[in-house]
Write an enzyme that holds these catalytic residues in place. Structure first.
Site, PDB file in Angstrom:
ATOM      1  N   PRO A  15       4.969 -11.221   7.566  1.00  0.00           N
ATOM      2  CA  PRO A  15       6.145 -10.791   8.324  1.00  0.00           C
ATOM      3  C   PRO A  15       5.799 -10.164   9.673  1.00  0.00           C
ATOM      4  CG  PRO A  15       5.737  -9.294   6.488  1.00  0.00           C
ATOM      5  CD  PRO A  15       4.809 -10.459   6.323  1.00  0.00           C
ATOM      6  N   ARG A  23       5.446  -7.544  20.277  1.00  0.00           N
ATOM      7  CA  ARG A  23       5.436  -6.384  19.375  1.00  0.00           C
ATOM      8  C   ARG A  23       4.173  -5.548  19.550  1.00  0.00           C
ATOM      9  NH1 ARG A  23       3.843  -6.489  13.265  1.00  0.00           N
ATOM     10  NH2 ARG A  23       4.408  -4.366  12.704  1.00  0.00           N
ATOM     11  N   ALA A  83       2.560  -6.614   6.641  1.00  0.00           N
ATOM     12  CA  ALA A  83       3.060  -5.478   5.859  1.00  0.00           C
ATOM     13  C   ALA A  83       2.974  -5.721   4.354  1.00  0.00           C
ATOM     14  CB  ALA A  83       4.494  -5.161   6.258  1.00  0.00           C
ATOM     15  N   HIS A  86       0.230  -4.074   1.848  1.00  0.00           N
ATOM     16  CA  HIS A  86       0.333  -2.761   1.218  1.00  0.00           C
ATOM     17  C   HIS A  86       1.401  -2.702   0.134  1.00  0.00           C
ATOM     18  CE1 HIS A  86      -1.687  -2.264   5.015  1.00  0.00           C
ATOM     19  NE2 HIS A  86      -0.583  -2.568   5.641  1.00  0.00           N
ATOM     20  N   ASP A  93      -0.745 -11.855  -6.965  1.00  0.00           N
ATOM     21  CA  ASP A  93      -0.788 -12.627  -8.204  1.00  0.00           C
ATOM     22  C   ASP A  93      -0.772 -14.127  -7.928  1.00  0.00           C
ATOM     23  OD1 ASP A  93      -0.896 -10.279  -9.671  1.00  0.00           O
ATOM     24  OD2 ASP A  93       1.199 -10.386 -10.350  1.00  0.00           O
ATOM     25  N   GLU A 104      -8.917 -12.309   4.121  1.00  0.00           N
ATOM     26  CA  GLU A 104      -7.816 -11.458   4.573  1.00  0.00           C
ATOM     27  C   GLU A 104      -8.107 -11.044   6.017  1.00  0.00           C
ATOM     28  OE1 GLU A 104      -6.073  -7.027   3.395  1.00  0.00           O
ATOM     29  OE2 GLU A 104      -7.457  -8.041   2.027  1.00  0.00           O
ATOM     30  N   HIS A 106      -6.618  -9.005   9.563  1.00  0.00           N
ATOM     31  CA  HIS A 106      -5.672  -8.077  10.198  1.00  0.00           C
ATOM     32  C   HIS A 106      -6.037  -7.960  11.666  1.00  0.00           C
ATOM     33  CE1 HIS A 106      -4.020  -6.982   6.362  1.00  0.00           C
ATOM     34  NE2 HIS A 106      -5.262  -6.874   5.912  1.00  0.00           N
ATOM     35  N   LEU A 107      -5.057  -8.068  12.523  1.00  0.00           N
ATOM     36  CA  LEU A 107      -5.292  -7.978  13.961  1.00  0.00           C
ATOM     37  C   LEU A 107      -5.744  -6.578  14.365  1.00  0.00           C
ATOM     38  CD1 LEU A 107      -2.126  -9.970  14.998  1.00  0.00           C
ATOM     39  CD2 LEU A 107      -4.479 -10.710  15.359  1.00  0.00           C
ATOM     40  N   SER A 108      -5.081  -5.563  13.820  1.00  0.00           N
ATOM     41  CA  SER A 108      -5.425  -4.185  14.160  1.00  0.00           C
ATOM     42  C   SER A 108      -6.413  -3.631  13.143  1.00  0.00           C
ATOM     43  CB  SER A 108      -4.163  -3.312  14.191  1.00  0.00           C
ATOM     44  OG  SER A 108      -3.621  -3.166  12.893  1.00  0.00           O
ATOM     45  N   ARG A 117      -1.533   2.285   5.436  1.00  0.00           N
ATOM     46  CA  ARG A 117      -2.110   0.978   5.772  1.00  0.00           C
ATOM     47  C   ARG A 117      -3.546   0.823   5.256  1.00  0.00           C
ATOM     48  NH1 ARG A 117       1.380  -1.566   9.363  1.00  0.00           N
ATOM     49  NH2 ARG A 117       2.687  -0.136  10.543  1.00  0.00           N
TER      50      ARG A 117
END
Length: 154
Positions: A15, A23, A83, A86, A93, A104, A106-108, A117
């Site tokens: 999302p 953003r 999001a 978390h 599952d 996995e 994550h940009l940040s 987070r």
């Protein structure tokens, strides 16, 4: 003799990633999701791999996409659960059920942000985690997936 199988990679974006470029650029950079996907597609094609990118703001759509891999297999998944990292036991599952290796992304740097987070429902079942490298993290994940799959038997 088995038919020649072009190995494929699925990139899942969770999302709000459709809002990249607009953003919070101080956290997520100025790249748009479209530009990231385009660079991934070019790099995958050069390496001789198929690549599909899918983004949804809906947990149900992401779960359905993952579940579809039970019958329409891909060889590797790169996921930025955003999001849902978390919160989503259900998406975890689904990934566990298909047994497809995944990274996995994550940009940040999630560990330099709010404490909520810092926990991920995916990290312990992922091949690896890339966090804080911006859009380059996706490229690093793709490079790893290509290398990993190139070393697998045909």
């Amino acid at each position: 003799m088995a038919a020649n199988h072009t190995k494929s990679i699925l990139v899942l974006h969770g999302p709000n990633l459709n809002m990249l470029g607009l953003r919070e650029p101080h956290h997520y950079g100025n790249d748009t999701l479209e530009s990231i996907n385009q660079r991934l597609a070019e790099r995958a094609a050069k390496a001789g791999f198929g690549l599909e990118c899918f983004q949804s703001n809906s947990e149900a759509e992401l779960i359905s996409k993952v579940q579809s891999l039970a019958t329409k297999s891909v060889d590797f998944v790169i996921i930025n659960p955003a999001a849902f990292t978390h919160t989503s036991v259900a998406l975890r599952d689904a990934l566990s059920a298909i047994k497809t290796p995944f990274i996995e992304v994550h940009l940040s740097n999630v560990y330099a942000r709010e404490p909520f987070r810092h926990h991920s429902y995916f990290t312990d079942i992922a091949v690896g985690v890339i966090s804080g490298l911006g859009a380059h993290g996706y490229m690093s994940a793709l490079d790893y997936a290509v290398s990993f799959l190139s070393n697998q038997p045909a």
